[in-house]
Design a protein around this motif. Structure first.
Motif, PDB file in Angstrom:
ATOM      1  N   ASP A   1       0.802  -1.223   0.000  1.00  0.00           N
ATOM      2  CA  ASP A   1       0.000   0.000   0.000  1.00  0.00           C
ATOM      3  C   ASP A   1       0.838   1.278   0.000  1.00  0.00           C
ATOM      4  O   ASP A   1       0.282   2.381   0.044  1.00  0.00           O
ATOM      5  N   ASP A   2       2.158   1.148  -0.035  1.00  0.00           N
ATOM      6  CA  ASP A   2       3.036   2.312   0.003  1.00  0.00           C
ATOM      7  C   ASP A   2       3.698   2.533  -1.346  1.00  0.00           C
ATOM      8  O   ASP A   2       3.879   1.607  -2.144  1.00  0.00           O
ATOM      9  N   THR A   3       4.072   3.788  -1.582  1.00  0.00           N
ATOM     10  CA  THR A   3       4.895   4.126  -2.731  1.00  0.00           C
ATOM     11  C   THR A   3       6.204   4.695  -2.214  1.00  0.00           C
ATOM     12  O   THR A   3       6.215   5.581  -1.357  1.00  0.00           O
ATOM     13  N   LEU A   4       7.325   4.168  -2.713  1.00  0.00           N
ATOM     14  CA  LEU A   4       8.641   4.628  -2.314  1.00  0.00           C
ATOM     15  C   LEU A   4       9.303   5.382  -3.460  1.00  0.00           C
ATOM     16  O   LEU A   4       9.305   4.910  -4.599  1.00  0.00           O
ATOM     17  N   LEU A   5       9.831   6.542  -3.169  1.00  0.00           N
ATOM     18  CA  LEU A   5      10.689   7.277  -4.089  1.00  0.00           C
ATOM     19  C   LEU A   5      12.015   7.491  -3.384  1.00  0.00           C
ATOM     20  O   LEU A   5      12.034   7.850  -2.201  1.00  0.00           O
ATOM     21  N   PHE A   6      13.122   7.271  -4.091  1.00  0.00           N
ATOM     22  CA  PHE A   6      14.387   7.510  -3.417  1.00  0.00           C
ATOM     23  C   PHE A   6      15.447   7.998  -4.403  1.00  0.00           C
ATOM     24  O   PHE A   6      15.437   7.673  -5.588  1.00  0.00           O
ATOM     25  N   SER A   7      16.334   8.843  -3.868  1.00  0.00           N
ATOM     26  CA  SER A   7      17.459   9.349  -4.638  1.00  0.00           C
ATOM     27  C   SER A   7      18.707   8.574  -4.240  1.00  0.00           C
ATOM     28  O   SER A   7      18.747   7.890  -3.218  1.00  0.00           O
ATOM     29  N   THR A   8      19.737   8.679  -5.073  1.00  0.00           N
ATOM     30  CA  THR A   8      20.974   7.951  -4.820  1.00  0.00           C
ATOM     31  C   THR A   8      22.114   8.919  -4.592  1.00  0.00           C
ATOM     32  O   THR A   8      22.141  10.016  -5.145  1.00  0.00           O
ATOM     33  N   GLY A   9      23.067   8.496  -3.761  1.00  0.00           N
ATOM     34  CA  GLY A   9      24.225   9.310  -3.459  1.00  0.00           C
ATOM     35  C   GLY A   9      25.355   9.073  -4.441  1.00  0.00           C
ATOM     36  O   GLY A   9      25.278   8.199  -5.312  1.00  0.00           O
ATOM     37  N   PRO A  10      26.435   9.822  -4.302  1.00  0.00           N
ATOM     38  CA  PRO A  10      27.559   9.715  -5.243  1.00  0.00           C
ATOM     39  C   PRO A  10      28.255   8.363  -5.197  1.00  0.00           C
ATOM     40  O   PRO A  10      28.932   7.987  -6.151  1.00  0.00           O
ATOM     41  N   CYS A  11      28.110   7.628  -4.115  1.00  0.00           N
ATOM     42  CA  CYS A  11      28.768   6.322  -3.993  1.00  0.00           C
ATOM     43  C   CYS A  11      27.808   5.170  -4.255  1.00  0.00           C
ATOM     44  O   CYS A  11      28.059   4.030  -3.855  1.00  0.00           O
ATOM     45  N   GLY A  12      26.681   5.460  -4.912  1.00  0.00           N
ATOM     46  CA  GLY A  12      25.717   4.418  -5.218  1.00  0.00           C
ATOM     47  C   GLY A  12      24.919   3.944  -4.030  1.00  0.00           C
ATOM     48  O   GLY A  12      24.502   2.783  -3.976  1.00  0.00           O
ATOM     49  N   THR A  13      24.699   4.833  -3.078  1.00  0.00           N
ATOM     50  CA  THR A  13      23.915   4.491  -1.901  1.00  0.00           C
ATOM     51  C   THR A  13      22.546   5.147  -1.982  1.00  0.00           C
ATOM     52  O   THR A  13      22.353   6.122  -2.698  1.00  0.00           O
ATOM     53  N   LEU A  14      21.615   4.607  -1.223  1.00  0.00           N
ATOM     54  CA  LEU A  14      20.286   5.214  -1.139  1.00  0.00           C
ATOM     55  C   LEU A  14      20.407   6.470  -0.272  1.00  0.00           C
ATOM     56  O   LEU A  14      20.724   6.390   0.903  1.00  0.00           O
ATOM     57  N   GLN A  15      20.174   7.624  -0.879  1.00  0.00           N
ATOM     58  CA  GLN A  15      20.471   8.899  -0.236  1.00  0.00           C
ATOM     59  C   GLN A  15      19.317   9.430   0.613  1.00  0.00           C
ATOM     60  O   GLN A  15      19.503   9.863   1.740  1.00  0.00           O
ATOM     61  N   SER A  16      18.121   9.463   0.058  1.00  0.00           N
ATOM     62  CA  SER A  16      16.946   9.945   0.790  1.00  0.00           C
ATOM     63  C   SER A  16      15.719   9.200   0.281  1.00  0.00           C
ATOM     64  O   SER A  16      15.700   8.709  -0.845  1.00  0.00           O
ATOM     65  N   LEU A  17      14.700   9.140   1.127  1.00  0.00           N
ATOM     66  CA  LEU A  17      13.531   8.311   0.840  1.00  0.00           C
ATOM     67  C   LEU A  17      12.257   9.090   1.108  1.00  0.00           C
ATOM     68  O   LEU A  17      12.136   9.786   2.112  1.00  0.00           O
ATOM     69  N   VAL A  18      11.301   8.972   0.171  1.00  0.00           N
ATOM     70  CA  VAL A  18       9.977   9.552   0.334  1.00  0.00           C
ATOM     71  C   VAL A  18       8.973   8.404   0.313  1.00  0.00           C
ATOM     72  O   VAL A  18       8.986   7.585  -0.612  1.00  0.00           O
ATOM     73  N   VAL A  19       8.131   8.340   1.327  1.00  0.00           N
ATOM     74  CA  VAL A  19       7.109   7.292   1.414  1.00  0.00           C
ATOM     75  C   VAL A  19       5.748   7.958   1.343  1.00  0.00           C
ATOM     76  O   VAL A  19       5.425   8.838   2.141  1.00  0.00           O
ATOM     77  N   SER A  20       4.938   7.546   0.364  1.00  0.00           N
ATOM     78  CA  SER A  20       3.643   8.197   0.143  1.00  0.00           C
ATOM     79  C   SER A  20       2.576   7.148  -0.132  1.00  0.00           C
ATOM     80  O   SER A  20       2.872   5.999  -0.481  1.00  0.00           O
ATOM     81  N   HIS A  21       1.314   7.573   0.013  1.00  0.00           N
ATOM     82  CA  HIS A  21       0.169   6.721  -0.340  1.00  0.00           C
ATOM     83  C   HIS A  21      -0.614   7.307  -1.516  1.00  0.00           C
ATOM     84  O   HIS A  21      -1.639   6.745  -1.893  1.00  0.00           O
ATOM     85  N   ASP A  22      -0.121   8.411  -2.086  1.00  0.00           N
ATOM     86  CA  ASP A  22      -0.976   9.194  -2.980  1.00  0.00           C
ATOM     87  C   ASP A  22      -0.429   9.393  -4.392  1.00  0.00           C
ATOM     88  O   ASP A  22      -0.959  10.218  -5.129  1.00  0.00           O
ATOM     89  N   ILE A  23       0.604   8.676  -4.788  1.00  0.00           N
ATOM     90  CA  ILE A  23       1.125   8.852  -6.152  1.00  0.00           C
ATOM     91  C   ILE A  23       1.270   7.511  -6.857  1.00  0.00           C
ATOM     92  O   ILE A  23       2.197   7.287  -7.629  1.00  0.00           O
ATOM     93  N   ASP A  24       0.321   6.608  -6.599  1.00  0.00           N
ATOM     94  CA  ASP A  24       0.378   5.277  -7.209  1.00  0.00           C
ATOM     95  C   ASP A  24       0.370   5.347  -8.729  1.00  0.00           C
ATOM     96  O   ASP A  24       1.120   4.625  -9.399  1.00  0.00           O
ATOM     97  N   GLY A  25      -0.513   6.197  -9.293  1.00  0.00           N
ATOM     98  CA  GLY A  25      -0.627   6.272 -10.746  1.00  0.00           C
ATOM     99  C   GLY A  25       0.657   6.726 -11.404  1.00  0.00           C
ATOM    100  O   GLY A  25       1.105   6.139 -12.400  1.00  0.00           O
ATOM    101  N   TRP A  26       1.263   7.783 -10.863  1.00  0.00           N
ATOM    102  CA  TRP A  26       2.530   8.293 -11.423  1.00  0.00           C
ATOM    103  C   TRP A  26       3.608   7.228 -11.330  1.00  0.00           C
ATOM    104  O   TRP A  26       4.355   6.997 -12.293  1.00  0.00           O
ATOM    105  N   THR A  27       3.685   6.560 -10.184  1.00  0.00           N
ATOM    106  CA  THR A  27       4.736   5.564  -9.974  1.00  0.00           C
ATOM    107  C   THR A  27       4.554   4.368 -10.908  1.00  0.00           C
ATOM    108  O   THR A  27       5.523   3.858 -11.473  1.00  0.00           O
ATOM    109  N   GLN A  28       3.320   3.908 -11.086  1.00  0.00           N
ATOM    110  CA  GLN A  28       3.074   2.778 -11.975  1.00  0.00           C
ATOM    111  C   GLN A  28       3.491   3.112 -13.401  1.00  0.00           C
ATOM    112  O   GLN A  28       4.103   2.287 -14.093  1.00  0.00           O
TER     113      GLN A  28
END
Length: 244
Positions: free
Chosen positions: A198-225
């Protein structure tokens, strides 16, 4: 002409507040004066300016109501304020992705959870993502990098991995028949995006290929799909190992 009229409205915070107040219900000079805590003459003069510009009906009486263009402007201002609030709160995340090219629905992220590294928890984004992914029954996602673990045994769905990320995984794990279908793409996606139950995850990556920051939402399913589908169309499916 519309730009000049809009500038005449937005240069005055009181005019913006008048539009919002009139959009919310019945408004007279007296109620506007009380609600906005502004002098009656100031309210009257600015209301007349909005009438002259065509945003408030000029029918020679009260209560004052917005014209169709006034309704559209009030709604647009409310939407813009919401998007600006989100852009300010998620500024570091948005700076890390090609925001101008993604058409992200900012207003829909108003209530999103935002997880960033902290001095006492530098791996907070990756840990939060891993917890959600390990518990997921269904995953549809694009992963330019992986958190500690991208999917649990028995979960279903499709995951699209960048070439670099796929090469970092054990081949047997990629073709594991018990997990989601895995797709490999030559390019590196501009951000990570996944539908996780039921969650949507968006995340950016850092310069060393790491997960830099995370956004957790319930309201952008259509865009994410849509984002996931576009990258899956460009990817090559990794063949599963055949089971006896």
């Amino acid at each position: 002409m519309a730009v000049e009229e809009l500038a005449a409205v937005t240069r005055s915070s009181l005019r913006l507040r008048l539009l919002r107040a009139m959009a919310e219900g019945t408004a007279t000079d007296q109620t506007l004066h009380r609600e906005l805590d502004a002098p009656r003459t100031t309210v009257r003069d600015n209301r007349r300016t909005l009438q002259r510009l065509g945003y408030v009906h000029d029918r020679g009486g009260q209560p004052h109501t917005l014209t169709p263009r006034g309704v559209a402007l009030a709604a647009g201002i409310e939407r813009l304020e919401s998007e600006l609030d989100v852009a300010c709160r998620l500024e570091e995340f948005l700076d890390d992705v090609p925001f101008a090219d993604l058409d992200l629905p900012l207003a829909a992220l108003e209530d999103a959870e935002y997880v960033r590294p902290r001095p006492d928890a530098p791996a907070a984004p990756s840990n939060r993502a891993s917890a959600l992914l390990e518990a997921a029954e269904s995953i549809e996602g694009v992963f330019p990098v992986l958190p500690k673990r991208v999917f649990a045994d028995g979960s279903s769905g499709d995951i699209v991995l960048s070439e670099t990320t796929a090469n970092a995984l054990d081949e047997a794990r990629l073709a594991d028949p018990s997990g989601p279908d895995v797709w490999r793409v030559d390019d590196t996606p501009p951000l990570g995006a996944a539908l996780v139950d039921d969650d949507t995850l968006l995340f950016s990556t850092g310069p060393c290929g790491t997960l830099q920051s995370l956004v957790v939402s319930h309201d952008i399913d259509g865009w994410t799909q849509t984002f996931v589908d576009r990258w899956r169309e460009r990817a090559e499916r990794v063949e599963r190992e055949k089971t006896a």
